[in-house]
Design an enzyme around this catalytic site. Structure first.
Site, PDB file in Angstrom:
ATOM      1  N   CYS A 127     -22.032 -17.400 -52.927  1.00 11.47           N
ATOM      2  CA  CYS A 127     -21.776 -15.873 -52.927  1.00 11.47           C
ATOM      3  C   CYS A 127     -21.132 -15.671 -54.097  1.00 11.47           C
ATOM      4  O   CYS A 127     -21.841 -15.874 -55.086  1.00 11.47           O
ATOM      5  CB  CYS A 127     -20.923 -15.717 -51.686  1.00 11.47           C
ATOM      6  SG  CYS A 127     -20.458 -14.002 -51.107  1.00 11.47           S
ATOM      7  N   ASP A 188     -31.752 -12.714 -47.228  1.00 13.42           N
ATOM      8  CA  ASP A 188     -30.439 -12.374 -47.653  1.00 13.42           C
ATOM      9  C   ASP A 188     -30.711 -10.808 -48.390  1.00 13.42           C
ATOM     10  O   ASP A 188     -31.709 -10.737 -48.995  1.00 13.42           O
ATOM     11  CB  ASP A 188     -30.145 -13.384 -48.885  1.00 13.42           C
ATOM     12  CG  ASP A 188     -28.470 -13.229 -49.292  1.00 13.42           C
ATOM     13  OD1 ASP A 188     -27.960 -12.048 -48.910  1.00 13.42           O
ATOM     14  OD2 ASP A 188     -28.108 -14.291 -49.904  1.00 13.42           O
ATOM     15  N   HIS A 220     -27.805 -14.670 -45.955  1.00 16.13           N
ATOM     16  CA  HIS A 220     -26.394 -15.069 -46.983  1.00 16.13           C
ATOM     17  C   HIS A 220     -25.648 -15.932 -45.979  1.00 16.13           C
ATOM     18  O   HIS A 220     -25.167 -15.964 -44.657  1.00 16.13           O
ATOM     19  CB  HIS A 220     -25.760 -13.742 -47.155  1.00 16.13           C
ATOM     20  CG  HIS A 220     -24.869 -13.834 -48.225  1.00 16.13           C
ATOM     21  ND1 HIS A 220     -25.343 -13.631 -49.679  1.00 16.13           N
ATOM     22  CD2 HIS A 220     -23.504 -13.788 -48.481  1.00 16.13           C
ATOM     23  CE1 HIS A 220     -24.208 -13.980 -50.216  1.00 16.13           C
ATOM     24  NE2 HIS A 220     -23.038 -13.864 -49.603  1.00 16.13           N
TER      25      HIS A 220
END
Length: 254
Positions: A127, A188, A220
């Site tokens: 991330c 994502d 994600h």
């Protein structure tokens, strides 16, 4: 793979390191108990903060034979539950890129100065942590490997830049000193598959060694076993296997 009669022991603890500007910041450290030499990994935590998943991941790297250190990049905003600390950090616009690079350099120095270190070090992030890892690899001390797990905002539009994040890391790709492993979910939205394409084009343009793996049905955070809505077991198992193989090839680990 270790034999069943192999000795296994880890030292895992909270420590402090002198981060950017000499600030003492917390870090979580885990390494095998033994003389080494062990390659090192610096872990960059995600936007939700310096949380349990990242402590687990730090110990997992140590289990696989790495001297692992994960700094608390939000340490300066105070302490408390990780979600609360992360919220305070985000309310302040996140952490400054320059600060992250300095904090990472302190962790590299800590590992390389230890008698159990082999001197070879990689960066790992997920991330926002993958963005920080990419940035630190390009702007900080030379490292030997980089693992980018669904790093958001590596590719940034001009209107996304801020005083604390004044550059898109993709624009620093010419300075990337090491091979890159990238793991991404095709569902994502940050990074989107289009963002991943832009990053891949930059790596090709600058003739950087890399390998990308993109997973259908994953979005994600597909490694996060503590977040059932995000976790994708098949992609996570395959992704971790690729991480261990990549780091063995680049750092000389297990």
């Amino acid at each position: 793979m270790r034999a069943t009669d192999s000795y296994e022991g880890l030292l895992a603890e909270t420590i402090t390191v002198p981060g950017q500007g000499g600030d003492r910041i917390h870090a979580y450290s885990a390494r095998p108990l033994g003389p080494g030499p062990y390659p090192g990994v610096v872990l960059f935590h995600h936007r939700p903060g310096w949380d349990e998943w990242y402590r687990h991941a730090t110990r997992l790297f140590a289990h696989h034979g790495y001297f692992a250190v994960c700094p608390d990049l939000y340490c300066r905003v105070g302490h408390g539950e990780p979600d609360d600390v992360a919220a305070r950090a985000q309310a302040e616009g996140g952490v400054a890129d320059e600060q992250v690079v300095g904090d990472a350099a302190a962790c590299v120095d800590l590992i390389r100065s230890h008698p159990a270190s082999s001197g070879r070090i990689g960066y790992f992030g997920t991330c926002s942590g993958a963005r920080h890892a990419y940035l630190a690899a390009c702007r900080g001390p030379v490292v030997d490997a980089l693992v980018d797990c669904w790093g958001g905002r590596i590719v940034m539009a001009a209107d996304e830049l801020t005083d604390k994040q004044p550059v898109a890391p993709v624009d620093l790709t010419a300075d990337l000193p090491c091979p890159l492993l990238g793991l991404f979910g095709n569902e994502d939205r940050n990074p989107t598959p289009e963002h991943v394409d832009v990053l891949e084009d930059a790596l090709r343009t600058h003739d950087k060694p890399y390998e990308f793996h993109r997973y259908e049905g994953a979005g994600h955070g597909f490694f996060y076993h503590d977040r059932p809505a995000a976790y994708r077991a098949e992609a996570a198992v395959d992704g971790w296997q690729k991480v261990w193989r990549f780091l063995a090839d680049t750092l000389g680990g297990e």
